[in-house]
Design an enzyme around this catalytic site. Sequence first.
Site, PDB file in Angstrom:
ATOM      1  CE  LYS A   1      -3.978   1.886   2.552  1.00 17.22           C
ATOM      2  NZ  LYS A   1      -4.902   1.625   3.692  1.00 17.22           N
TER       3      LYS A   1
ATOM      4  CB  SER B   1      -7.660   3.880   2.709  1.00 17.53           C
ATOM      5  OG  SER B   1      -7.042   3.175   3.777  1.00 17.53           O
TER       6      SER B   1
ATOM      7  CB  SER C   1      -8.811   0.917   5.345  1.00 15.48           C
ATOM      8  OG  SER C   1      -9.455   2.159   5.433  1.00 15.48           O
TER       9      SER C   1
END
Length: 483
Positions: free
Chosen positions: A78, A153, A177
């Site tokens: 990420k 996210s 997320s």
Amino acid sequence: MEWSFRSAEELSTALRAGEVTSMELTDEAIDRIERDGKAINAICVPDFDRARAAARDADAARARGEDRPLLGIPVTVKESYNMAGLPTTWGVPAQRDFVPAEDAVQVSRLKDAGAVVLGKTNVPFMLGDLQSFNEIYGTTNNPWDLERTPGGSSGGSAAALACGFGALSIGSDIGGSLRNPAHFCGVYAHKPSYGLVVSRGHVPPPAPALPSARDLAVVGPMARTARDLTLLLDVMAGPDPLTLGVAFDLALPAARRERLSDFRVLVVDDHPVIPTGSAVRAAVNRVADALVSGGARVERHSPLLPDLTEAATLYTQLLLSELAAGYPVEAYEHIRTHVAGLSADDHGPDATRLRGAVLSHRDWIEANNRRELHRHGWRQLFAEFDAVLCPITPTPAFPHDHNPDLGDRRIDIDGVAYPFGDQLVWAGLATMPGLPATAIPAGRSPEGLPVGVQLIGPMFEDRTPLRLAELLEQEIGGFQASK
């Protein structure tokens, strides 16, 4: 042979047997990203040259007789994790040129385990959305419907896994997320128990990578199979060597049960704050039926379940208190002024969010004390049950909505509009008390979109929901995108 949708476990077996090399796996993954990646926009910071070098090193290490948990396996990271030599922006335009000098702890652990990092995956601005778009890298699309979000996210990571852009990824979770994108994209994710997986180096730029943790927030693994989640969690878990790691080693307990027929599961598919959409309810029932078919003890009600409305309110207060600590002074003072004008009788969701953002330290301590009461309630529940099966959000992936005012957004649940932020209550069910939760695919909606559910387990017994996820994967079959 195409390897891109094989599990990390299968790839490791093939690598050990000499059926494929890490260079071949890496080149195949890069070719797929370069061919299909533009439409999805999951990989926002490619790192292909270093990936190929790492793959060559992995093949050489294996030739010398070395064997590590992820040796030669292509993975993604990420964007919010620091990686030396690559930008870490959290989607903030002012930080587009920030390049850390050191890897985050979890990136180091991936590399130490032999993983080949292909690049970084897209996120929303400050990781603050259930979508994944920002002004620097643009919008990530759902592989199943480009007009819809992959979630957020960690949406870039989920979309990458769904497209075969690497076998594993690492993300983070404070408002679902990890679980929300897994649900939207048809992959697996695990939100670890709070404090189990160290997060140093997962910090908004340009803040220094110090050994401190945000309230509620965790980092964790994402994969295309349940067994791969366990593989990656074992790489990630453990204390920070700068703090607790000085004195403690991790001894994560084994799963409570090994057979599906031995599990005791509470099914919860209704929430007093927001309705559950028909597609998600059907997915919960599908998994519940599989549990019953496998001989598990399944209950639909229990007086031991903590009060869901109070849990949602408490989660909202703690979440907004944590997030607002990073607001600019002007924005924070604006909220304080607004709160001062609220009626004492206004206890609606918007008022709860606003008051949570400006909690005094005394009020936060009181909220934290109430959290401990909820944790005690969960301990009592998990004396009778091994896991709780429930939704992750009320709907499958929704259409892109880039309205910057989240308060104005709405989520459509079976044709009725509800406040966008209210869907966070399902994520908060595990997040507020710090419980582990495993997101698993559970089929498709009538429109063909992936639908997932979560399995919440006892704190620091992360192997229990993970083991149940593995058994359910065997019972109902895996479900992954192959776009």
